[in-house]
Design a protein around this motif. Structure first.
Motif, PDB file in Angstrom:
ATOM      1  N   ALA A   1       0.217   7.277  -1.386  1.00 25.35           N
ATOM      2  CA  ALA A   1       0.464   9.392  -0.648  1.00 25.35           C
ATOM      3  C   ALA A   1       2.079   8.813  -0.360  1.00 25.35           C
ATOM      4  O   ALA A   1       3.308   9.311  -0.191  1.00 25.35           O
ATOM      5  CB  ALA A   1      -0.539   9.463  -0.025  1.00 25.35           C
ATOM      6  N   ARG A   2       2.053   7.311   0.831  1.00 19.36           N
ATOM      7  CA  ARG A   2       3.027   6.507   1.126  1.00 19.36           C
ATOM      8  C   ARG A   2       3.843   6.355   0.172  1.00 19.36           C
ATOM      9  O   ARG A   2       5.188   7.129   0.168  1.00 19.36           O
ATOM     10  CB  ARG A   2       2.826   5.315   1.853  1.00 19.36           C
ATOM     11  N   ALA A   3       4.127   5.616  -0.367  1.00 28.58           N
ATOM     12  CA  ALA A   3       4.676   6.230  -2.096  1.00 28.58           C
ATOM     13  C   ALA A   3       5.315   6.721  -2.829  1.00 28.58           C
ATOM     14  O   ALA A   3       6.228   6.873  -2.870  1.00 28.58           O
ATOM     15  CB  ALA A   3       4.052   5.001  -2.838  1.00 28.58           C
ATOM     16  N   TRP A   4       4.000   7.892  -2.772  1.00 29.09           N
ATOM     17  CA  TRP A   4       4.663   8.833  -3.294  1.00 29.09           C
ATOM     18  C   TRP A   4       5.819   9.696  -2.436  1.00 29.09           C
ATOM     19  O   TRP A   4       7.134   9.914  -2.653  1.00 29.09           O
ATOM     20  CB  TRP A   4       3.552   9.912  -4.095  1.00 29.09           C
ATOM     21  N   LEU A   5       5.098   9.562  -1.340  1.00 27.71           N
ATOM     22  CA  LEU A   5       6.529  10.926  -0.306  1.00 27.71           C
ATOM     23  C   LEU A   5       7.679  10.041  -0.699  1.00 27.71           C
ATOM     24  O   LEU A   5       8.358  10.969   0.236  1.00 27.71           O
ATOM     25  CB  LEU A   5       4.997  11.313   1.111  1.00 27.71           C
ATOM     26  N   GLU A   6       7.251   8.496   0.230  1.00 24.48           N
ATOM     27  CA  GLU A   6       8.937   8.455   0.253  1.00 24.48           C
ATOM     28  C   GLU A   6      10.198   8.309  -1.047  1.00 24.48           C
ATOM     29  O   GLU A   6      11.353   8.352  -0.648  1.00 24.48           O
ATOM     30  CB  GLU A   6       8.407   6.848   0.504  1.00 24.48           C
ATOM     31  N   GLY A   7       8.973   8.836  -1.658  1.00 20.32           N
ATOM     32  CA  GLY A   7       9.803   9.009  -3.588  1.00 20.32           C
ATOM     33  C   GLY A   7      10.666   9.748  -2.841  1.00 20.32           C
ATOM     34  O   GLY A   7      11.728  10.105  -3.952  1.00 20.32           O
ATOM     35  N   ASN A   8       9.913  11.047  -2.123  1.00 18.92           N
ATOM     36  CA  ASN A   8      10.208  12.573  -2.826  1.00 18.92           C
ATOM     37  C   ASN A   8      10.275  13.497  -1.789  1.00 18.92           C
ATOM     38  O   ASN A   8      10.471  14.129  -1.989  1.00 18.92           O
ATOM     39  CB  ASN A   8       8.614  13.291  -3.362  1.00 18.92           C
ATOM     40  N   ALA A   9      10.589  12.898  -0.429  1.00 25.38           N
ATOM     41  CA  ALA A   9      10.945  13.380   0.643  1.00 25.38           C
ATOM     42  C   ALA A   9      12.104  14.380   0.261  1.00 25.38           C
ATOM     43  O   ALA A   9      13.626  13.422   0.210  1.00 25.38           O
ATOM     44  CB  ALA A   9      10.846  12.352   1.529  1.00 25.38           C
ATOM     45  N   PRO A  10      12.424  15.529   0.276  1.00 24.05           N
ATOM     46  CA  PRO A  10      13.088  16.397   0.707  1.00 24.05           C
ATOM     47  C   PRO A  10      13.876  16.304   1.714  1.00 24.05           C
ATOM     48  O   PRO A  10      14.174  15.236   2.502  1.00 24.05           O
ATOM     49  CB  PRO A  10      12.594  17.607   0.451  1.00 24.05           C
TER      50      PRO A  10
ATOM     51  N   MET B   1      12.331  28.429   7.173  1.00 23.91           N
ATOM     52  CA  MET B   1      11.393  29.109   6.375  1.00 23.91           C
ATOM     53  C   MET B   1      11.856  30.706   6.371  1.00 23.91           C
ATOM     54  O   MET B   1      11.272  31.096   5.463  1.00 23.91           O
ATOM     55  CB  MET B   1      10.193  29.021   5.848  1.00 23.91           C
ATOM     56  N   ASP B   2      12.146  31.087   7.316  1.00 21.75           N
ATOM     57  CA  ASP B   2      12.246  32.497   7.469  1.00 21.75           C
ATOM     58  C   ASP B   2      13.303  32.928   7.010  1.00 21.75           C
ATOM     59  O   ASP B   2      14.192  34.086   7.471  1.00 21.75           O
ATOM     60  CB  ASP B   2      11.796  32.663   9.196  1.00 21.75           C
ATOM     61  N   THR B   3      14.114  32.111   6.581  1.00 22.37           N
ATOM     62  CA  THR B   3      15.693  32.372   5.502  1.00 22.37           C
ATOM     63  C   THR B   3      15.526  32.737   4.752  1.00 22.37           C
ATOM     64  O   THR B   3      14.675  32.143   4.041  1.00 22.37           O
ATOM     65  CB  THR B   3      16.752  31.292   6.214  1.00 22.37           C
ATOM     66  N   PRO B   4      16.336  33.341   3.714  1.00 22.36           N
ATOM     67  CA  PRO B   4      15.946  34.067   2.080  1.00 22.36           C
ATOM     68  C   PRO B   4      16.249  32.848   1.593  1.00 22.36           C
ATOM     69  O   PRO B   4      15.190  32.420   0.624  1.00 22.36           O
ATOM     70  CB  PRO B   4      16.858  34.469   2.073  1.00 22.36           C
ATOM     71  N   ASP B   5      17.573  31.637   2.076  1.00 21.88           N
ATOM     72  CA  ASP B   5      17.643  30.547   1.306  1.00 21.88           C
ATOM     73  C   ASP B   5      16.534  28.912   1.792  1.00 21.88           C
ATOM     74  O   ASP B   5      16.128  28.468   0.386  1.00 21.88           O
ATOM     75  CB  ASP B   5      19.046  30.311   1.686  1.00 21.88           C
ATOM     76  N   GLY B   6      15.858  29.234   2.869  1.00 27.08           N
ATOM     77  CA  GLY B   6      15.353  27.881   2.829  1.00 27.08           C
ATOM     78  C   GLY B   6      13.623  28.769   2.501  1.00 27.08           C
ATOM     79  O   GLY B   6      13.780  27.264   2.156  1.00 27.08           O
ATOM     80  N   PHE B   7      13.446  30.038   2.457  1.00 27.20           N
ATOM     81  CA  PHE B   7      12.438  30.127   1.909  1.00 27.20           C
ATOM     82  C   PHE B   7      11.895  29.602   0.456  1.00 27.20           C
ATOM     83  O   PHE B   7      11.024  28.684  -0.002  1.00 27.20           O
ATOM     84  CB  PHE B   7      12.295  32.438   1.990  1.00 27.20           C
ATOM     85  N   GLU B   8      12.972  29.695   0.151  1.00 27.68           N
ATOM     86  CA  GLU B   8      13.301  29.216  -1.726  1.00 27.68           C
ATOM     87  C   GLU B   8      13.489  27.567  -1.906  1.00 27.68           C
ATOM     88  O   GLU B   8      12.692  27.494  -2.509  1.00 27.68           O
ATOM     89  CB  GLU B   8      14.560  29.407  -2.252  1.00 27.68           C
ATOM     90  N   GLN B   9      13.590  26.705  -0.664  1.00 31.43           N
ATOM     91  CA  GLN B   9      14.064  25.585  -0.679  1.00 31.43           C
ATOM     92  C   GLN B   9      12.960  25.256  -0.556  1.00 31.43           C
ATOM     93  O   GLN B   9      11.976  23.739  -0.950  1.00 31.43           O
ATOM     94  CB  GLN B   9      14.639  24.828   0.596  1.00 31.43           C
ATOM     95  N   HIS B  10      11.735  26.362   0.269  1.00 30.85           N
ATOM     96  CA  HIS B  10      10.414  25.654   0.546  1.00 30.85           C
ATOM     97  C   HIS B  10       9.517  25.386  -0.369  1.00 30.85           C
ATOM     98  O   HIS B  10       8.735  24.713  -0.558  1.00 30.85           O
ATOM     99  CB  HIS B  10      10.423  26.336   1.835  1.00 30.85           C
ATOM    100  N   ARG B  11       9.446  26.868  -0.854  1.00 27.55           N
ATOM    101  CA  ARG B  11       8.840  26.809  -2.081  1.00 27.55           C
ATOM    102  C   ARG B  11       9.044  26.233  -3.259  1.00 27.55           C
ATOM    103  O   ARG B  11       7.879  25.780  -3.977  1.00 27.55           O
ATOM    104  CB  ARG B  11       9.108  28.392  -2.631  1.00 27.55           C
TER     105      ARG B  11
ATOM    106  N   ALA C   1       8.755  15.322   5.972  1.00 21.43           N
ATOM    107  CA  ALA C   1       9.104  16.984   4.889  1.00 21.43           C
ATOM    108  C   ALA C   1       8.386  18.013   6.005  1.00 21.43           C
ATOM    109  O   ALA C   1       8.052  17.584   7.541  1.00 21.43           O
ATOM    110  CB  ALA C   1       7.353  16.310   4.342  1.00 21.43           C
ATOM    111  N   PRO C   2       8.935  19.056   5.535  1.00 22.43           N
ATOM    112  CA  PRO C   2       8.867  20.215   6.458  1.00 22.43           C
ATOM    113  C   PRO C   2       7.419  20.235   6.834  1.00 22.43           C
ATOM    114  O   PRO C   2       6.804  20.712   5.946  1.00 22.43           O
ATOM    115  CB  PRO C   2      10.088  21.071   5.724  1.00 22.43           C
ATOM    116  N   ARG C   3       7.472  22.335   7.697  1.00 19.74           N
ATOM    117  CA  ARG C   3       6.680  22.573   7.581  1.00 19.74           C
ATOM    118  C   ARG C   3       5.387  23.306   6.084  1.00 19.74           C
ATOM    119  O   ARG C   3       6.746  23.516   5.511  1.00 19.74           O
ATOM    120  CB  ARG C   3       6.473  23.449   9.035  1.00 19.74           C
ATOM    121  N   ARG C   4       4.554  23.774   6.137  1.00 18.39           N
ATOM    122  CA  ARG C   4       3.918  24.270   5.087  1.00 18.39           C
ATOM    123  C   ARG C   4       4.335  25.725   4.820  1.00 18.39           C
ATOM    124  O   ARG C   4       3.976  26.878   5.492  1.00 18.39           O
ATOM    125  CB  ARG C   4       2.655  23.805   4.470  1.00 18.39           C
TER     126      ARG C   4
END
Lengths: 379, 325
Positions: free
Chosen positions: A16-25, A31-41, A83-86
């Motif tokens: 899990a750590r290896a994947w998350l370290e390589g992929n963390a955004p 997430m309550d703004t239109p742009d933020g929502f798309e980024q989270h999605r 990583a961000p809230r889900r």
């Protein structure tokens, strides 16, 4: 009693750590703004494509059959990399477990994969303007008409309701019923005719809440989750899980505690020495929460249940989170109310203040603890 | 990861609880140490729990000791179990002082300890042998080798003494930082376990009272002011428990976080005991402020244990030094 992780659990962490370290955004907008929502999605889709969106769910529904302990490990690693809230937390942590327990085969196949992939975002339709802590006084109705429910009423404080595709709600399906009886748990597509969603700006100014008006909304009776009229029992099983480990695993708080200690150490010579005690108290509260979680999850894995004790859990994490962020803001001194820097304490502080309110206020939780654990008489 | 007590451990705890409910009623708990009860405790295996099986013990570990001491706290047992079972016997085992170990485990020789981190020695006139720290070494002394002065503590069922060495008397048992530091941490964990048991008992005592006591025509436990107070006390107790058990595991596994974990156990159990005793006193009202009711026994024990082997402030600093060091 063995507090060490097994070799399998350690291997899971490494993976899990290896994947998350390589992929963390990179950090995202709210997430309550239109742009933020798309980024989270987008991030949720990425998690899903690599099988990390719902690790403890069965593989057939998009999970990876991880144990609860492994899920806790995943959460630690997830928040450790920042990583961000889900985005779909209502679907993942509240509805999903109930679907797995009470859903029909068709319902599981229909809904679960799209929760994991974030293709369908869910909000919760429980509270009403006149039914908050006294949820059983809710009046939104479901009237049977052939194979359909006709829904009327008003739901409120629906988090992410503005962006949600679906709502799981509680409705009075037996008009002669009172209180906890005669309620049904119904899944409602928000694009249905008769649904009006009104955004409500939360304390940070973003439309994190919605009010959902239902005016003769027709949904199939097949959208009922569990037996008709037993919605309260089913909803409370969600509530138990929500208050318990599912919604707020220790991982996120562990990451916050580490950041708090670092923040303090970086400013140690600039701030009052009295902050040292508050910082270490928060560190201990988080550590105690981690231990308590492993303690209760181990008991569950050994065949026990998490019942009213889940209320202890909810009171602990929510009040711990407020204290932790309160201390963090005091470290910032005059900059406390300015959303500056990359530590994001102000956002976290605002979010923490909601904790003692949602998922059943802490006053209600204390009543539950007193009545169901200590056996004190009901008022 | 399997953070759970075994069936044997739960059975053992149950056995100890049953024994103490019979042999250590609140009336008995007021009256202090008793050699007959000590012999019974030894027979039960409680005294020599940590001694090797071939030295008269059960060969059990720190988690079992913590369960024993939690029950001792719950019963407000006025006997030197922390001193003998938790500290002296493991220390004698470590130092390979086998004759003394055997006698202590059998219950024939009652022990107390005086560590550098503490000004006083508890149960000194009840003990046959005192293990006293001088510098980095531990010595065994007979009672005649020392001058004892009983201090006027409010918790007279756990008597504390000033100890003066009269001569060069005493036998060196062992030395080294590892030995004395481990002994201190064991004492701290023992106090934490007892505080946890005290806290649990006080919450139960208060809840029982709140169900029986009526005012305004209702049980006072139906009022939210009481409910929330007791819920908060229980919260502290339930969150302290895994912290205390984890500290036991850290000693057992010689974790390099031992000091931190043991200190956290003392801080958390101390906090739980403080919250629980205060909640119980407020729930009981005036009757709790008397010696006619039993609550004061547990309150006083919680105060004396909070003060023993490092206060919460001492231990919080020890944690901070590691976490922020």
């Amino acid at each position: 009693m063995d507090l060490n992780f097994t070799p399998e659990e350690e291997a899971f962490r490494v993976k899990a750590r290896a994947w998350l370290e390589g992929n963390a955004p990179a950090p995202m907008e709210s997430m309550d703004t239109p742009d933020g929502f798309e980024q989270h999605r987008d991030w949720e889709e990425h998690l899903y494509e690599h099988g990390w969106a719902a690790v403890s769910w069965p593989r057939e529904f998009g999970g990876r059959d991880a144990t609860l302990i492994e899920w806790l490990i995943f959460e630690e690693e997830y928040y450790r990399v920042g990583a961000p809230r889900r985005l779909n937390q209502n679907g993942l942590f509240l509805l999903g477990p109930v679907l797995l327990e009470y859903g029909t085969k068709e319902q599981k196949e229909r809904y679960l994969p799209k929760i994991v992939s974030a293709e369908e975002i869910w909000c919760q339709g429980w509270s009403e303007p006149n039914a908050g802590s006294d949820l059983a006084s809710l009046t939104s109705k479901a009237t049977r008409d052939g194979d359909e429910w006709v829904l009327t009423g008003q739901k409120t404080w629906c988090s992410r309701g503005v962006y949600a595709d679906w709502m799981f709600g509680l409705f009075r399906s037996d008009p002669s019923s009172e209180r906890h009886k005669g309620l049904s748990y119904i899944l409602v597509p928000l694009e249905s005719p008769g649904v009006t969603v009104r955004p409500i700006a939360q304390i940070d100014g973003e439309p994190g809440f919605a009010e959902v008006f239902l005016d003769n909304v027709r949904v199939p009776v097949a959208n009922t989750l569990g037996p008709e009229g037993e919605g309260w029992q089913i909803a409370m099983s969600t509530a138990g899980f929500e208050r318990g480990v599912a919604l707020r695993s220790p991982g996120r708080f562990m990451a916050s505690a580490d950041r708090l200690v670092s923040s303090y150490m970086a400013r140690e010579h600039l701030v009052s020495p009295s902050l040292r005690n508050d910082v270490i108290n928060s560190w201990m509260e988080v550590e105690a929460y981690r231990l308590y979680t492993f303690w209760s999850v181990s008991r569950k894995l050994a065949g026990g249940t998490i019942g009213a004790e889940a209320s202890l859990n909810k009171v602990w994490w929510s009040e711990m989170d407020v204290r932790l962020h309160d201390t963090a803001l005091r470290l910032l001194g005059e900059d406390a109310t300015l959303p500056l820097g990359d530590e994001h304490w102000l956002d976290g502080f605002l979010f923490s203040l909601a904790g003692p309110i949602y998922a059943g206020t802490n006053e209600i939780q204390r009543n539950i603890i007193a009545e169901r654990v200590l056996g004190l008489p009901r008022s | 990861m399997k953070f759970i007590l075994s069936e044997e451990q739960m059975l053992f705890r149950h056995t100890v609880r049953e024994f103490l409910e019979k042999e250590c009623t609140p009336e008995i708990a007021r009256s202090g140490f008793n050699r007959e009860r000590w012999a019974q405790l030894a027979q039960l295996g409680a005294v020599g729990l940590a001694a090797p099986a071939d030295e008269g013990g059960l060969g059990l570990g720190e988690v079992d000791l913590v369960l024993l001491l939690e029950e001792a706290g719950r019963a407000a047992l006025p006997d030197p179990l922390i001193e003998t079972s938790m500290v002296a016997i493991p220390l004698l085992r470590e130092a390979e002082a086998n004759d003394l170990l055997l006698e202590a485990a059998d219950g024939d020789v009652v022990m107390s300890v005086g560590l550098a981190g503490s000004r006083y020695v508890t149960y000194a006139t009840d003990a046959d042998v005192l293990l006293l720290q001088l510098g980095g070494a531990m010595f065994a002394l007979q009672r005649d080798d020392v001058k004892l002065q009983l201090m006027p503590s409010i918790d007279m069922a756990r008597p504390v003494f000033r100890v003066e060495w009269l001569s060069e008397a005493g036998t060196k048992i062992g030395e080294g930082a590892d030995l004395v530091e481990a002994a201190f941490d064991r004492a701290v964990l023992g106090a934490a376990a007892q505080l946890l048991g005290i806290a649990q008992r006080c919450v139960e005592m208060a809840a029982d009272y709140a169900k029986e006591r009526h005012q305004f025509g209702k049980p006072i436990g139906s009022f939210q002011a009481i409910k929330h107070k007791l819920a908060d006390a229980l919260l502290m107790v339930e969150f302290a428990r895994p912290v205390v058990y984890r500290a036991a595991a850290s000693i057992a596994e010689v974790s390099h976080h031992r000091e931190r974990d043991v200190s956290m156990a003392k801080v958390y159990a101390g906090r739980a005991a403080k919250r629980a005793t205060r909640a119980a006193l407020q729930t009981l009202g005036a009757i709790g402020y008397t010696q006619e009711h039993d609550l004061h026994i547990w309150m006083k024990r919680s105060w004396s244990l909070e003060a023993a082997w490092g206060t919460s402030d001492f231990h919080r600093d020890r944690i901070a030094d590691e976490v922020m060091g």
